[in-house]
Design a protein around this motif. Structure first.
Motif, PDB file in Angstrom:
ATOM      1  N   ALA A 183       0.830  -1.204   0.000  1.00  0.00           N
ATOM      2  CA  ALA A 183       0.000   0.000   0.000  1.00  0.00           C
ATOM      3  C   ALA A 183       0.866   1.256   0.000  1.00  0.00           C
ATOM      4  CB  ALA A 183      -0.934  -0.011   1.207  1.00  0.00           C
ATOM      5  N   ARG A 184       1.945   1.225   0.777  1.00  0.00           N
ATOM      6  CA  ARG A 184       2.846   2.384   0.811  1.00  0.00           C
ATOM      7  C   ARG A 184       3.437   2.646  -0.565  1.00  0.00           C
ATOM      8  NH1 ARG A 184       8.017   2.724   0.670  1.00  0.00           N
ATOM      9  NH2 ARG A 184       8.300   0.491   1.064  1.00  0.00           N
ATOM     10  N   ARG A 185       3.909   1.594  -1.217  1.00  0.00           N
ATOM     11  CA  ARG A 185       4.531   1.747  -2.536  1.00  0.00           C
ATOM     12  C   ARG A 185       3.525   2.283  -3.559  1.00  0.00           C
ATOM     13  NH1 ARG A 185       8.933  -2.902  -3.575  1.00  0.00           N
ATOM     14  NH2 ARG A 185       9.773  -3.116  -1.468  1.00  0.00           N
ATOM     15  N   ALA A 186       2.315   1.712  -3.551  1.00  0.00           N
ATOM     16  CA  ALA A 186       1.302   2.160  -4.506  1.00  0.00           C
ATOM     17  C   ALA A 186       0.874   3.596  -4.214  1.00  0.00           C
ATOM     18  CB  ALA A 186       0.096   1.221  -4.459  1.00  0.00           C
ATOM     19  N   GLY A 187       0.749   3.940  -2.937  1.00  0.00           N
ATOM     20  CA  GLY A 187       0.374   5.306  -2.571  1.00  0.00           C
ATOM     21  C   GLY A 187       1.408   6.316  -3.022  1.00  0.00           C
ATOM     22  N   GLU A 188       2.676   5.976  -2.880  1.00  0.00           N
ATOM     23  CA  GLU A 188       3.747   6.875  -3.327  1.00  0.00           C
ATOM     24  C   GLU A 188       3.725   7.029  -4.843  1.00  0.00           C
ATOM     25  OE1 GLU A 188       7.231   5.106  -1.690  1.00  0.00           O
ATOM     26  OE2 GLU A 188       6.929   5.958   0.319  1.00  0.00           O
ATOM     27  N   LEU A 189       3.469   5.931  -5.556  1.00  0.00           N
ATOM     28  CA  LEU A 189       3.381   5.998  -7.008  1.00  0.00           C
ATOM     29  C   LEU A 189       2.266   6.945  -7.441  1.00  0.00           C
ATOM     30  CD1 LEU A 189       4.023   4.812  -9.911  1.00  0.00           C
ATOM     31  CD2 LEU A 189       2.191   3.179  -9.438  1.00  0.00           C
ATOM     32  N   LEU A 190       1.093   6.809  -6.819  1.00  0.00           N
ATOM     33  CA  LEU A 190      -0.050   7.641  -7.188  1.00  0.00           C
ATOM     34  C   LEU A 190       0.179   9.102  -6.809  1.00  0.00           C
ATOM     35  CD1 LEU A 190      -2.811   5.147  -6.070  1.00  0.00           C
ATOM     36  CD2 LEU A 190      -2.453   5.930  -8.412  1.00  0.00           C
ATOM     37  N   ARG A 191       0.721   9.317  -5.629  1.00  0.00           N
ATOM     38  CA  ARG A 191       0.969  10.689  -5.174  1.00  0.00           C
ATOM     39  C   ARG A 191       2.019  11.381  -6.038  1.00  0.00           C
ATOM     40  NH1 ARG A 191       4.006  10.507   0.085  1.00  0.00           N
ATOM     41  NH2 ARG A 191       5.684  10.202  -1.430  1.00  0.00           N
ATOM     42  N   ASP A 192       3.132  10.710  -6.259  1.00  0.00           N
ATOM     43  CA  ASP A 192       4.248  11.335  -6.953  1.00  0.00           C
ATOM     44  C   ASP A 192       4.059  11.346  -8.468  1.00  0.00           C
ATOM     45  OD1 ASP A 192       5.308  11.569  -4.435  1.00  0.00           O
ATOM     46  OD2 ASP A 192       6.669   9.857  -4.640  1.00  0.00           O
TER      47      ASP A 192
ATOM     48  N   THR B 117       0.033  -6.056  -7.533  1.00  0.00           N
ATOM     49  CA  THR B 117      -0.071  -7.467  -7.886  1.00  0.00           C
ATOM     50  C   THR B 117       1.297  -8.082  -8.173  1.00  0.00           C
ATOM     51  OG1 THR B 117      -0.574  -6.874 -10.190  1.00  0.00           O
ATOM     52  CG2 THR B 117      -2.433  -7.261  -8.731  1.00  0.00           C
ATOM     53  N   ASP B 118       2.193  -7.320  -8.786  1.00  0.00           N
ATOM     54  CA  ASP B 118       3.556  -7.831  -9.009  1.00  0.00           C
ATOM     55  C   ASP B 118       4.262  -8.083  -7.678  1.00  0.00           C
ATOM     56  OD1 ASP B 118       3.172  -7.679 -11.719  1.00  0.00           O
ATOM     57  OD2 ASP B 118       4.484  -5.953 -12.051  1.00  0.00           O
ATOM     58  N   TYR B 119       4.075  -7.177  -6.743  1.00  0.00           N
ATOM     59  CA  TYR B 119       4.705  -7.317  -5.433  1.00  0.00           C
ATOM     60  C   TYR B 119       4.148  -8.532  -4.689  1.00  0.00           C
ATOM     61  CZ  TYR B 119       6.360  -6.033  -0.756  1.00  0.00           C
ATOM     62  OH  TYR B 119       6.957  -6.029   0.480  1.00  0.00           O
ATOM     63  N   LEU B 120       2.830  -8.704  -4.751  1.00  0.00           N
ATOM     64  CA  LEU B 120       2.209  -9.857  -4.092  1.00  0.00           C
ATOM     65  C   LEU B 120       2.653 -11.165  -4.747  1.00  0.00           C
ATOM     66  CD1 LEU B 120      -1.441  -8.557  -3.564  1.00  0.00           C
ATOM     67  CD2 LEU B 120       0.418  -8.627  -1.890  1.00  0.00           C
ATOM     68  N   ALA B 121       2.758 -11.157  -6.066  1.00  0.00           N
ATOM     69  CA  ALA B 121       3.194 -12.365  -6.777  1.00  0.00           C
ATOM     70  C   ALA B 121       4.620 -12.741  -6.413  1.00  0.00           C
ATOM     71  CB  ALA B 121       3.070 -12.150  -8.285  1.00  0.00           C
ATOM     72  N   GLU B 122       5.425 -11.728  -6.151  1.00  0.00           N
ATOM     73  CA  GLU B 122       6.815 -11.974  -5.753  1.00  0.00           C
ATOM     74  C   GLU B 122       6.892 -12.536  -4.339  1.00  0.00           C
ATOM     75  OE1 GLU B 122      10.661  -9.255  -4.529  1.00  0.00           O
ATOM     76  OE2 GLU B 122       9.303  -8.501  -6.082  1.00  0.00           O
ATOM     77  N   ARG B 123       6.091 -11.964  -3.443  1.00  0.00           N
ATOM     78  CA  ARG B 123       6.161 -12.362  -2.031  1.00  0.00           C
ATOM     79  C   ARG B 123       5.354 -13.622  -1.727  1.00  0.00           C
ATOM     80  NH1 ARG B 123       7.625  -8.330   1.628  1.00  0.00           N
ATOM     81  NH2 ARG B 123       7.516 -10.066   3.130  1.00  0.00           N
ATOM     82  N   ARG B 124       4.170 -13.756  -2.363  1.00  0.00           N
ATOM     83  CA  ARG B 124       3.294 -14.896  -2.070  1.00  0.00           C
ATOM     84  C   ARG B 124       2.631 -15.353  -3.380  1.00  0.00           C
ATOM     85  NH1 ARG B 124       2.006 -16.395   2.972  1.00  0.00           N
ATOM     86  NH2 ARG B 124       0.034 -17.211   2.168  1.00  0.00           N
ATOM     87  N   PRO B 125       3.395 -16.069  -4.202  1.00  0.00           N
ATOM     88  CA  PRO B 125       2.918 -16.415  -5.545  1.00  0.00           C
ATOM     89  C   PRO B 125       1.727 -17.361  -5.580  1.00  0.00           C
ATOM     90  CG  PRO B 125       5.016 -17.506  -5.056  1.00  0.00           C
ATOM     91  CD  PRO B 125       4.780 -16.510  -3.969  1.00  0.00           C
ATOM     92  N   ALA B 126       1.460 -18.073  -4.501  1.00  0.00           N
ATOM     93  CA  ALA B 126       0.367 -19.041  -4.514  1.00  0.00           C
ATOM     94  C   ALA B 126      -0.968 -18.447  -4.067  1.00  0.00           C
ATOM     95  CB  ALA B 126       0.708 -20.237  -3.617  1.00  0.00           C
ATOM     96  N   ASP B 127      -0.975 -17.169  -3.680  1.00  0.00           N
ATOM     97  CA  ASP B 127      -2.209 -16.547  -3.187  1.00  0.00           C
ATOM     98  C   ASP B 127      -3.117 -16.143  -4.342  1.00  0.00           C
ATOM     99  OD1 ASP B 127      -1.118 -16.816  -0.698  1.00  0.00           O
ATOM    100  OD2 ASP B 127      -0.780 -14.680  -0.345  1.00  0.00           O
ATOM    101  N   GLY B 128      -4.412 -16.065  -4.047  1.00  0.00           N
ATOM    102  CA  GLY B 128      -5.375 -15.578  -5.013  1.00  0.00           C
ATOM    103  C   GLY B 128      -5.483 -14.066  -4.974  1.00  0.00           C
ATOM    104  N   LEU B 129      -6.131 -13.510  -5.989  1.00  0.00           N
ATOM    105  CA  LEU B 129      -6.275 -12.059  -6.112  1.00  0.00           C
ATOM    106  C   LEU B 129      -7.682 -11.701  -6.574  1.00  0.00           C
ATOM    107  CD1 LEU B 129      -2.997 -11.146  -8.048  1.00  0.00           C
ATOM    108  CD2 LEU B 129      -3.514 -10.449  -5.704  1.00  0.00           C
ATOM    109  N   LEU B 130      -8.210 -10.621  -6.018  1.00  0.00           N
ATOM    110  CA  LEU B 130      -9.424  -9.999  -6.533  1.00  0.00           C
ATOM    111  C   LEU B 130      -9.166  -8.504  -6.549  1.00  0.00           C
ATOM    112  CD1 LEU B 130     -12.402 -10.120  -7.440  1.00  0.00           C
ATOM    113  CD2 LEU B 130     -13.036  -9.884  -5.030  1.00  0.00           C
TER     114      LEU B 130
END
Length: 274
Positions: free
Chosen positions: A25-34, A65-78
């Motif tokens: 969330a921090r990374r995405a928030g910084e991307l959107l803000r900056d 989603t890229d970050y989640l795939a890197e950290r926990r590749p077996a998890d689902g996403l919505l």
């Protein structure tokens, strides 16, 4: 992670999920803000401006989603912007990369990144970061809610006529007309009604004692998954129609003592249908 966790099976998983959610969330928030052009709101009615917001929304979701795939590749996403995979771990992430897109377009500060993780249909962690507010709200199941690392707690219950209530409106004309009728009837019965433009932030404002209650029809899981957990862990009650969980028909969150009469009145007013 900030906040106590009892020593129970699954705590290590919750700590891991919360740490990942906070970082994503921090990374995405910084991307959107900056990454937001300074003059975006000047041409807020132009198609090019809408396109920029869509591009930022998609970029934020891809980052998450890229970050989640890197950290926990077996998890689902919505995810709101189309990211949807079943996963095999039993954990599913529910992502809204930019909640409050119109606010973002116009340069208003109430927009947020919302990330939740659930297992077996139960939300385990929720993170909402609002970069222009300088605030991050988080909660883990059974461990309380926090804003910028400090405990968040709902207000004491007021009488209904002294309650400050948040809400939101849909985009379809027929739905907006029905929602306006609900507001018309409810407004004289409460202290006032606020429309902030981000469901995730509204739910966190209940958690932080800035609203006594909140309701909205037409939300998707990514709109409320994280914020609802944060509100509940701060002491709020949440649900949908009487006896039902929060869903697309109706989402209600309020302090105990106000929740039941607000939920009942919203049901009487037909806030759950167009």
């Amino acid at each position: 992670m900030t906040g106590p966790l009892t020593s129970q099976p699954g705590d290590e998983l919750i700590v891991e999920l919360l740490d990942i959610a906070l970082d994503a969330a921090r990374r995405a928030g910084e991307l959107l803000r900056d990454g937001r052009p300074a003059d975006l709101g000047v041409a807020a009615t132009k198609t090019s401006s809408i396109d920029v917001v869509t591009e930022m929304d998609l970029a934020a979701e891809k980052l998450i989603t890229d970050y989640l795939a890197e950290r926990r590749p077996a998890d689902g996403l919505l995810g709101e912007e189309g990211a949807s995979t079943p996963g095999s771990s039993g954990v599913r992430w529910i992502i809204d990369p930019l909640d409050g897109t119109v606010n973002y377009l116009y340069g208003l500060p109430s927009w947020a990144v919302s990330i939740a993780a659930e297992a077996d249909g139960e939300t385990l962690v929720g993170v909402v970061t609002a970069p222009m507010r300088g605030e991050t709200y988080h909660a883990a199941l059974g461990a309380g809610a926090y804003v910028n690392g400090e405990p968040a707690r709902v207000r004491p219950a007021p009488p209904v006529e002294q309650a400050l209530i948040g809400t939101g409106f849909g985009y379809l004309t027929a739905r907006r007309a029905a929602q306006a009728e609900v507001v018309r009837a409810l407004l004289p019965e409460v202290r006032d009604i606020r429309r902030g433009g981000s469901a995730a932030i509204d739910l966190c404002d209940v958690a932080c004692g800035r609203l006594d209650g909140y309701y909205e029809r037409g939300l998707n899981p990514w709109d409320y998954a994280a914020g609802e957990l944060i509100a509940r862990e701060a002491g709020a009650l949440t649900g949908g129609r009487p006896g039902a969980a929060a869903d697309g028909e109706l989402t209600v969150a309020a302090v105990p003592g106000l929740f039941e009469p607000l939920q009942r009145r919203l049901d009487e007013l037909g806030a759950w249908h167009d």
